[in-house]
Design a protein around this motif. Structure first.
Motif, PDB file in Angstrom:
ATOM      1  N   SER A  29      21.349 172.290  70.694  1.00 43.11           N
ATOM      2  CA  SER A  29      19.978 172.487  70.189  1.00 43.11           C
ATOM      3  C   SER A  29      19.054 171.355  70.046  1.00 43.11           C
ATOM      4  CB  SER A  29      20.502 172.351  68.147  1.00 43.11           C
ATOM      5  OG  SER A  29      21.091 173.815  68.494  1.00 43.11           O
ATOM      6  N   ILE A  30      19.851 169.751  69.770  1.00 39.19           N
ATOM      7  CA  ILE A  30      19.004 168.978  69.996  1.00 39.19           C
ATOM      8  C   ILE A  30      18.242 168.591  71.564  1.00 39.19           C
ATOM      9  CG2 ILE A  30      18.982 166.515  69.575  1.00 39.19           C
ATOM     10  CD1 ILE A  30      20.962 166.552  67.663  1.00 39.19           C
ATOM     11  N   LEU A  31      18.806 168.798  72.200  1.00 34.32           N
ATOM     12  CA  LEU A  31      17.642 169.447  73.724  1.00 34.32           C
ATOM     13  C   LEU A  31      16.723 169.881  73.631  1.00 34.32           C
ATOM     14  CD1 LEU A  31      17.621 168.138  76.596  1.00 34.32           C
ATOM     15  CD2 LEU A  31      19.334 169.024  77.293  1.00 34.32           C
ATOM     16  N   GLN A  32      17.122 171.266  73.396  1.00 31.06           N
ATOM     17  CA  GLN A  32      16.149 172.519  73.049  1.00 31.06           C
ATOM     18  C   GLN A  32      14.845 172.014  72.404  1.00 31.06           C
ATOM     19  OE1 GLN A  32      16.103 174.839  75.284  1.00 31.06           O
ATOM     20  NE2 GLN A  32      15.565 176.401  74.645  1.00 31.06           N
ATOM     21  N   ILE A  33      14.823 171.581  71.080  1.00 35.02           N
ATOM     22  CA  ILE A  33      13.845 171.030  70.411  1.00 35.02           C
ATOM     23  C   ILE A  33      13.182 170.057  71.470  1.00 35.02           C
ATOM     24  CG2 ILE A  33      13.457 169.474  68.010  1.00 35.02           C
ATOM     25  CD1 ILE A  33      16.059 170.021  66.878  1.00 35.02           C
ATOM     26  N   THR A  37       9.171 169.539  72.038  1.00 41.19           N
ATOM     27  CA  THR A  37       8.236 168.912  71.516  1.00 41.19           C
ATOM     28  C   THR A  37       7.501 168.530  72.456  1.00 41.19           C
ATOM     29  OG1 THR A  37       9.711 168.460  69.636  1.00 41.19           O
ATOM     30  CG2 THR A  37       7.569 167.157  70.411  1.00 41.19           C
ATOM     31  N   LEU A  38       8.272 168.053  73.851  1.00 38.86           N
ATOM     32  CA  LEU A  38       7.430 167.428  74.512  1.00 38.86           C
ATOM     33  C   LEU A  38       6.978 168.693  75.836  1.00 38.86           C
ATOM     34  CD1 LEU A  38       7.693 165.318  76.855  1.00 38.86           C
ATOM     35  CD2 LEU A  38       9.409 165.998  78.375  1.00 38.86           C
ATOM     36  N   GLY A  39       6.844 169.905  75.890  1.00 37.64           N
ATOM     37  CA  GLY A  39       6.629 170.870  76.468  1.00 37.64           C
ATOM     38  C   GLY A  39       5.601 170.497  76.095  1.00 37.64           C
ATOM     39  N   ILE A  40       5.026 170.830  74.280  1.00 36.82           N
ATOM     40  CA  ILE A  40       3.364 170.902  73.465  1.00 36.82           C
ATOM     41  C   ILE A  40       2.694 169.331  73.578  1.00 36.82           C
ATOM     42  CG2 ILE A  40       2.656 171.681  70.799  1.00 36.82           C
ATOM     43  CD1 ILE A  40       5.268 172.843  70.009  1.00 36.82           C
ATOM     44  N   LEU A  41       3.412 169.025  73.365  1.00 38.28           N
ATOM     45  CA  LEU A  41       2.755 167.845  73.076  1.00 38.28           C
ATOM     46  C   LEU A  41       2.071 167.376  74.587  1.00 38.28           C
ATOM     47  CD1 LEU A  41       5.104 164.356  71.812  1.00 38.28           C
ATOM     48  CD2 LEU A  41       2.896 166.079  70.781  1.00 38.28           C
ATOM     49  N   CYS A  42       2.923 167.798  76.204  1.00 38.67           N
ATOM     50  CA  CYS A  42       1.889 167.808  77.696  1.00 38.67           C
ATOM     51  C   CYS A  42       0.796 168.768  77.034  1.00 38.67           C
ATOM     52  CB  CYS A  42       2.602 168.521  78.490  1.00 38.67           C
ATOM     53  SG  CYS A  42       4.037 167.108  78.814  1.00 38.67           S
TER      54      CYS A  42
END
Length: 351
Positions: A29-33, A37-42
């Protein structure tokens, strides 16, 4: 350590649970979050870039509409904008739809610029159409009129203007400002509207105002291009008791001819005469001639674009005692106008 996937996850599984279901571990779950987050920031910078490019394109297209319209206006050509099959036509159609929405939701405005005499006493105001678009800001008023005409909104726009002017004049009367004359500048398209005189009459009756406190301004170009229908409407307005003014009056042959044809109550001097009065003696001679003619024909003369005391003083020496311009006030919305009137109120305007 990065958790391993140990089971297949259905696509309907909520995104925050899918990591845990796939790895059977909270680390999933932590990895998915983290991945989300990384995808949104990119992704965000690309979204903002696309929005910025789209906004710049819209602004550039809008500026092209304004440029095309003003170029045609200078040449005396009636612009056809909505029917065009290009970016100019697309933006014009969007603007027309937005104008219709603005009229329905009372987002079009009227500003008023005071008219004063040499002593600074206020005898009238000119109503000026303003439309502030949510994206493009204030739209050039003649462009608004052109879009309304081509988009079959002229009846609605003309009625809105007349109704609002009469409503505001009624409110001014109730506050004690009973001698203020409100002038409205009308275009060819507005005067060509079949319902114009009827809308005028309805607005006067609805708000119970004195007809002689309304003044309709037409330009020399309107008089020059006017059809029999427009001439008949002008005469019908005069029969109602509404005042008539000629805007941008010069000393040309056509200007003088229309003084004979129409019974004007007011003549507003061509702006170029007033702007050049400080250094052009010919302008002074022309203004003096117009003022002298006004005394003979019993019409008043107003000088627009008065921005300096020296201009006003020269105009006064030439016999012109009525002025409009930034020397006295910028155009004001209704609330600002009332504040201005209260501040400048003289006993002859109150009670």
């Amino acid at each position: 350590m990065v958790p391993y996937t140990i089971t297949t996850v259905e696509w309907t599984t909520p995104i925050l649970l899918s990591g845990y279901v796939a790895t059977n571990s909270i680390k999933g779950s932590i990895l998915q979050i983290f991945n989300l987050t990384l995808g949104i920031l990119c992704y965000i910078p690309f979204v903002k870039l696309a929005e910025s490019v789209s906004y710049i394109r819209m602004i550039n297209s809008f500026r092209r509409v304004c440029t095309v319209f003003k170029e045609n206006e200078e040449k005396g050509i009636v612009s056809t904008l909505i029917s065009r099959n290009d970016d100019t036509g697309n933006i014009s159609r969007f603007l027309t739809a937005d104008l219709e929405y603005a009229l329905k939701n009372n987002k079009v405005m009227l500003f008023y610029q005071p008219q004063v005499d040499y002593k600074g006493d206020i005898f009238g105001v000119e109503a000026l159409l303003r439309w502030k678009h949510d994206i493009y800001g204030y739209i050039y008023p003649p462009l608004v009129i052109a879009l309304a005409s081509e988009g079959h909104l002229m009846d609605k726009l003309s009625y809105w203007i007349l109704n609002r002017v009469c409503s505001d004049l009624n409110k001014m009367n109730k506050l004690g400002f009973r001698n203020i004359i409100v002038s409205i500048n009308m275009s060819v398209a507005q005067l060509e509207n079949d319902y114009f005189v009827n809308n005028l009459q309805k607005s006067i009756k609805k708000h119970k105002i004195a007809q002689d406190k309304l003044e309709i301004e037409i330009t020399e170009q309107i008089a020059l291009r006017s059809s029999k229908d427009i001439r008949d409407r002008i005469m019908a307005m005069k029969k109602l008791g509404v005042r008539l003014a000629m805007d941008d009056f010069g000393i040309g042959h056509s200007s003088l001819m229309y003084l004979k044809e129409y019974e004007f109550d007011t003549i507003k001097l061509d702006g170029s005469l007033v702007r050049e009065i400080l250094y052009n003696n010919n302008c002074r001679d022309i203004i003096q001639s117009i003022v002298s003619l006004g005394k003979s024909l019993n019409y008043s003369v107003i000088a627009e674009y008065v921005e300096e005391e020296e201009q006003r003083d020269i105009l006064y020496e030439l016999g012109c005692h009525r002025y409009q311009g930034y020397l006295y006030s910028k155009p004001l919305n209704y609330d600002e106008l009332i504040e201005y009137l209260l501040d400048k109120c003289k006993s002859k305007f109150c009670g």
